[in-house]
Design a protein around this motif. Structure first.
Motif, PDB file in Angstrom:
ATOM      1  N   GLY A 291       0.723  -1.392   0.009  1.00 11.17           N
ATOM      2  CA  GLY A 291      -0.073  -0.031  -0.007  1.00 11.17           C
ATOM      3  C   GLY A 291       0.922   1.225   0.246  1.00 11.17           C
ATOM      4  O   GLY A 291       0.204   2.295   0.399  1.00 11.17           O
ATOM      5  N   LEU A 292       2.141   1.044  -0.563  1.00 15.35           N
ATOM      6  CA  LEU A 292       2.979   2.275  -0.365  1.00 15.35           C
ATOM      7  C   LEU A 292       2.747   3.179  -1.765  1.00 15.35           C
ATOM      8  O   LEU A 292       2.297   2.487  -2.799  1.00 15.35           O
ATOM      9  CB  LEU A 292       4.403   1.858  -0.411  1.00 15.35           C
ATOM     10  CG  LEU A 292       4.799   1.034   0.934  1.00 15.35           C
ATOM     11  CD1 LEU A 292       6.227   0.769   0.997  1.00 15.35           C
ATOM     12  CD2 LEU A 292       4.409   1.957   2.252  1.00 15.35           C
ATOM     13  N   ASP A 293       3.128   4.480  -1.650  1.00 11.36           N
ATOM     14  CA  ASP A 293       2.995   5.058  -2.980  1.00 11.36           C
ATOM     15  C   ASP A 293       4.293   5.139  -3.861  1.00 11.36           C
ATOM     16  O   ASP A 293       5.441   5.395  -3.442  1.00 11.36           O
ATOM     17  CB  ASP A 293       2.824   6.856  -2.475  1.00 11.36           C
ATOM     18  CG  ASP A 293       2.633   7.678  -3.846  1.00 11.36           C
ATOM     19  OD1 ASP A 293       2.592   7.064  -4.945  1.00 11.36           O
ATOM     20  OD2 ASP A 293       2.689   8.744  -3.549  1.00 11.36           O
ATOM     21  N   PRO A 294       3.924   4.260  -4.923  1.00  9.14           N
ATOM     22  CA  PRO A 294       5.230   4.247  -5.833  1.00  9.14           C
ATOM     23  C   PRO A 294       6.130   5.363  -6.253  1.00  9.14           C
ATOM     24  O   PRO A 294       7.411   5.381  -6.432  1.00  9.14           O
ATOM     25  CB  PRO A 294       4.679   3.517  -7.178  1.00  9.14           C
ATOM     26  CG  PRO A 294       3.422   2.888  -6.619  1.00  9.14           C
ATOM     27  CD  PRO A 294       2.608   4.025  -5.674  1.00  9.14           C
ATOM     28  N   ALA A 295       5.385   6.419  -6.282  1.00  6.51           N
ATOM     29  CA  ALA A 295       6.070   7.790  -6.715  1.00  6.51           C
ATOM     30  C   ALA A 295       6.945   8.364  -5.738  1.00  6.51           C
ATOM     31  O   ALA A 295       8.247   8.948  -5.792  1.00  6.51           O
ATOM     32  CB  ALA A 295       5.219   8.984  -6.908  1.00  6.51           C
ATOM     33  N   THR A 296       7.056   7.805  -4.270  1.00  5.05           N
ATOM     34  CA  THR A 296       7.962   8.183  -3.211  1.00  5.05           C
ATOM     35  C   THR A 296       8.768   6.808  -2.707  1.00  5.05           C
ATOM     36  O   THR A 296       9.436   7.296  -2.016  1.00  5.05           O
ATOM     37  CB  THR A 296       7.025   8.656  -1.971  1.00  5.05           C
ATOM     38  OG1 THR A 296       5.944   7.492  -1.505  1.00  5.05           O
ATOM     39  CG2 THR A 296       6.156   9.889  -2.324  1.00  5.05           C
ATOM     40  N   ALA A 297       8.447   5.850  -3.408  1.00  4.07           N
ATOM     41  CA  ALA A 297       9.553   4.802  -3.045  1.00  4.07           C
ATOM     42  C   ALA A 297      10.948   4.859  -3.579  1.00  4.07           C
ATOM     43  O   ALA A 297      10.839   5.335  -4.776  1.00  4.07           O
ATOM     44  CB  ALA A 297       8.690   3.386  -3.476  1.00  4.07           C
ATOM     45  N   ASP A 298      11.927   4.157  -2.924  1.00  2.40           N
ATOM     46  CA  ASP A 298      13.086   4.332  -3.502  1.00  2.40           C
ATOM     47  C   ASP A 298      13.392   3.282  -4.644  1.00  2.40           C
ATOM     48  O   ASP A 298      13.899   2.275  -4.101  1.00  2.40           O
ATOM     49  CB  ASP A 298      14.328   4.360  -2.516  1.00  2.40           C
ATOM     50  CG  ASP A 298      15.627   4.486  -2.704  1.00  2.40           C
ATOM     51  OD1 ASP A 298      15.838   4.528  -3.918  1.00  2.40           O
ATOM     52  OD2 ASP A 298      16.416   4.055  -2.107  1.00  2.40           O
ATOM     53  N   ALA A 299      13.176   3.602  -5.931  1.00  3.69           N
ATOM     54  CA  ALA A 299      13.256   2.582  -6.807  1.00  3.69           C
ATOM     55  C   ALA A 299      14.657   2.071  -6.943  1.00  3.69           C
ATOM     56  O   ALA A 299      14.912   0.679  -7.424  1.00  3.69           O
ATOM     57  CB  ALA A 299      12.826   2.886  -8.039  1.00  3.69           C
ATOM     58  N   ALA A 300      15.725   2.775  -6.679  1.00  2.00           N
ATOM     59  CA  ALA A 300      16.943   2.344  -6.692  1.00  2.00           C
ATOM     60  C   ALA A 300      17.268   0.880  -5.884  1.00  2.00           C
ATOM     61  O   ALA A 300      18.314   0.315  -6.099  1.00  2.00           O
ATOM     62  CB  ALA A 300      18.087   3.337  -6.383  1.00  2.00           C
ATOM     63  N   LYS A 301      16.457   1.019  -4.684  1.00  2.00           N
ATOM     64  CA  LYS A 301      16.911  -0.190  -3.861  1.00  2.00           C
ATOM     65  C   LYS A 301      16.359  -1.731  -4.623  1.00  2.00           C
ATOM     66  O   LYS A 301      16.641  -2.890  -4.270  1.00  2.00           O
ATOM     67  CB  LYS A 301      15.833  -0.247  -2.781  1.00  2.00           C
ATOM     68  CG  LYS A 301      16.378   1.186  -1.723  1.00  2.00           C
ATOM     69  CD  LYS A 301      15.350   1.203  -0.618  1.00  2.00           C
ATOM     70  CE  LYS A 301      14.900  -0.015  -0.117  1.00  2.00           C
ATOM     71  NZ  LYS A 301      14.039   0.210   0.972  1.00  2.00           N
ATOM     72  N   TYR A 302      15.464  -1.348  -5.666  1.00  2.23           N
ATOM     73  CA  TYR A 302      15.003  -2.751  -6.273  1.00  2.23           C
ATOM     74  C   TYR A 302      15.509  -2.669  -7.663  1.00  2.23           C
ATOM     75  O   TYR A 302      15.210  -3.550  -8.715  1.00  2.23           O
ATOM     76  CB  TYR A 302      13.554  -2.256  -6.333  1.00  2.23           C
ATOM     77  CG  TYR A 302      12.859  -2.233  -4.995  1.00  2.23           C
ATOM     78  CD1 TYR A 302      12.280  -3.506  -4.481  1.00  2.23           C
ATOM     79  CD2 TYR A 302      12.675  -1.044  -4.367  1.00  2.23           C
ATOM     80  CE1 TYR A 302      11.523  -3.396  -3.288  1.00  2.23           C
ATOM     81  CE2 TYR A 302      11.945  -0.982  -3.328  1.00  2.23           C
ATOM     82  CZ  TYR A 302      11.478  -2.126  -2.542  1.00  2.23           C
ATOM     83  OH  TYR A 302      10.762  -1.769  -1.336  1.00  2.23           O
ATOM     84  N   ARG A 303      16.548  -2.121  -7.785  1.00  2.00           N
ATOM     85  CA  ARG A 303      17.421  -2.542  -9.149  1.00  2.00           C
ATOM     86  C   ARG A 303      18.679  -2.936  -8.829  1.00  2.00           C
ATOM     87  O   ARG A 303      19.545  -2.895  -9.617  1.00  2.00           O
ATOM     88  CB  ARG A 303      17.409  -0.995 -10.119  1.00  2.00           C
ATOM     89  CG  ARG A 303      16.051  -0.441 -10.431  1.00  2.00           C
ATOM     90  CD  ARG A 303      16.423   0.752 -11.620  1.00  2.00           C
ATOM     91  NE  ARG A 303      16.793  -0.040 -12.710  1.00  2.00           N
ATOM     92  CZ  ARG A 303      16.048  -0.439 -13.667  1.00  2.00           C
ATOM     93  NH1 ARG A 303      14.808  -0.451 -13.656  1.00  2.00           N
ATOM     94  NH2 ARG A 303      16.676  -0.937 -14.752  1.00  2.00           N
TER      95      ARG A 303
END
Length: 303
Positions: A291-303
């Protein structure tokens, strides 16, 4: 992976663009001879009206270190597929790796439209281009795979489970879940012949069409407005997954399964062409399902 597939013969359906192109290139990078099949050539476009051609894909296979052989083939046509089969049989006598990625349903999909309000001809067009083509390809080409032992047959789908997403609609869901079902059946039917059958899926794809959809290019794709696109992957990512499977002497342990690019990344350790390892599966669980907002999540952690 260099040379791991030297001497191997691969056929990739739907290889004009997208995952089919990415898979073809990476099989070539591993040393395979790749029959690059699809409908669009430099002499004429398919009904998809795209600019990418099978000749371009074959040249990219060559540049990667393999041998690309472009063959125009409409997989709704038995005659076309028979001609492809006869050519491969005459030139090599076998297929070591068959990747069934043919699609062609995009002009017919009506995302977000209730099925009972949709155009039935378009709905049937999705199924015809997405399922019938796979059955025709398998029926005609599998004999060249089962002639030998140790072959690999991979169905390419969208999604690694059968969860239904409301916006996709019945026809698209039927096609993609149907392809996963074909992968499960192939896992059983081909085992007695020493051949492994399975299915694979990409994550959020940076294909030619998707880049155009978001109004970006491979150079500036991070500027796409959709925050989920921060976890996107190139078609080469799934291509590297398929090449790793094809080179794995113990690939039969995956028979009948549907595995994702990110799952296979953890298995084999490959990267996308930018050196990152996008993990759409973990992003979906830890961001969307949490339920987190993808716009504020740290995408770098998932790459």
């Amino acid at each position: 992976m260099s040379g791991a597939l030297a001497g191997k013969v691969a056929v990739v359906t739907g290889a004009t663009r997208g995952c089919g192109r990415g898979i073809s290139i990476e099989l070539g990078a591993a040393g395979a001879t790749v029959y690059v099949t699809g409908r669009t050539t430099r002499a004429g476009k398919s009904p998809m009206n795209r600019t990418e051609t099978i000749e371009e894909t074959a040249e990219l296979v060559d540049a990667a270190g393999g041998k690309g052989i472009p063959v125009r083939c409409d997989f709704t046509s038995l005659a076309d597929v028979d001609s492809l089969r006869d050519r491969v049989a005459g030139e090599h006598g076998r297929i070591d790796v068959l990747v069934d990625d043919v699609w062609g349903g995009d002009p017919f999909v009506e995302f977000g439209t209730p099925f009972w309000e949709s155009d039935i001809d378009k709905a049937l067009g999705v199924v015809h281009n997405g399922i019938d083509t796979h059955l025709i390809a398998l029926h005609r080409l599998l004999p060249l795979v089962v002639k030998g032992r140790g072959g690999l047959v991979i169905e390419v789908t969208d999604g690694d489970d059968d969860e239904y997403h409301h916006s996709t609609g019945i026809p698209y869901y039927l096609v993609k879940s149907g392809i996963r079902a074909i992968g499960r059946v192939l896992g059983k039917d081909l085992a007695d012949h020493g051949v492994t059958g399975m299915a694979v899926t990409p994550g959020f794809l940076r294909s030619e069409m998707m880049l155009e959809h978001f109004g970006v290019t491979e150079e500036n794709w991070r500027e796409a407005e959709d925050p989920d696109y921060a976890l996107s992957e190139t078609p080469r990512y799934l291509g590297r997954a398929v090449a790793a499977l094809a080179a794995d002497p113990n690939v039969s342990r995956f028979a009948g399964r549907t595995l994702a690019s990110w799952t296979l990344m953890h298995e084999y350790g490959f990267t996308d062409i930018d050196g990152t390892q996008p993990d759409w599966g973990r992003w979906y669980v830890e961001v969307h399902q949490a339920g987190l907002d993808p716009a504020t999540a740290d995408a770098a952690k998932y790459r």
